[in-house]
Enzyme design. Structure first.
Site, PDB file in Angstrom:
ATOM      1  N   CYS A   5      44.834  40.324  50.354  1.00 52.54           N
ATOM      2  CA  CYS A   5      44.088  41.516  50.749  1.00 52.54           C
ATOM      3  C   CYS A   5      42.586  41.262  50.723  1.00 52.54           C
ATOM      4  CB  CYS A   5      44.469  42.687  49.853  1.00 52.54           C
ATOM      5  SG  CYS A   5      46.193  43.203  50.087  1.00 52.54           S
ATOM      6  N   GLU A  33      46.467  47.995  51.092  1.00 55.95           N
ATOM      7  CA  GLU A  33      45.201  47.628  51.730  1.00 55.95           C
ATOM      8  C   GLU A  33      45.419  47.115  53.145  1.00 55.95           C
ATOM      9  OE1 GLU A  33      44.818  45.806  47.478  1.00 55.95           O
ATOM     10  OE2 GLU A  33      46.429  46.440  48.818  1.00 55.95           O
TER      11      GLU A  33
END
Length: 162
Positions: free
Chosen positions: A87, A56
């Site tokens: 993330c 991510e």
């Protein structure tokens, strides 16, 4: 096949690439409001010796660089595994409109499994959709760790993956 499933297929291909490089198989893409893929990434923590080199994070960074803007308003992140707290923080800081993920992460998930950071009173909260191609996303991870455990038993090596 829905659009979310189509993009998750692309994230799964990136997860497979991570596995081929000995990384935990997680893949992610960022699509802009028009559906163009503007960022992609797969786990590269071992390769880059970086605790922040999650799929991510790499996809978000690439998208921001491509747009030359830290705000990814109107964009959607597709990721094969539920984002961790780090993330999730990047998702909020980037201002992503949506997060679509496949498998739940019972140990580190920050969207539902361990904690739901997006329910807190932060300045930005994305829309979240889970369980997109959940079984396939989970199977990729299960197979990777099953293979890794088999290698550890045969060599006596301690896993570097957590």
């Amino acid at each position: 096949m829905t659009l979310d499933e189509e993009y998750m297929e692309k994230a799964l291909a990136l997860a497979q690439k991570a596995a081929e490089h000995g990384e935990v198989p997680v893949g992610a893409i960022v699509a802009d409001k028009d559906g163009n893929i503007i960022g992609e990434g797969y786990n590269r923590r071992e390769e880059l010796c970086s605790p922040t080199a999650h799929a991510e994070m790499l996809a978000i960074e690439q998208a921001a660089q491509r747009l030359q803007c830290r705000r990814l308003s109107g964009c959607t992140l597709y990721v094969t595994l539920e984002p961790c707290p780090m993330c999730a923080g990047a998702i909020m800081n980037a201002g992503l409109k949506r997060v679509v993920y496949g498998a739940f992460d019972e140990k580190n998930g920050a969207c539902a499994s361990v904690v739901t950071l997006f329910d807190e009173k932060f300045t930005h909260t994305p829309l979240v959709r889970s369980r997109v191609l959940e079984k396939r996303c989970g199977d990729v991870l299960s197979e990777f760790f099953k293979t890794l455990r088999g290698k550890e038993k045969s060599t006596g090596d301690v896993s570097r993956h957590e």
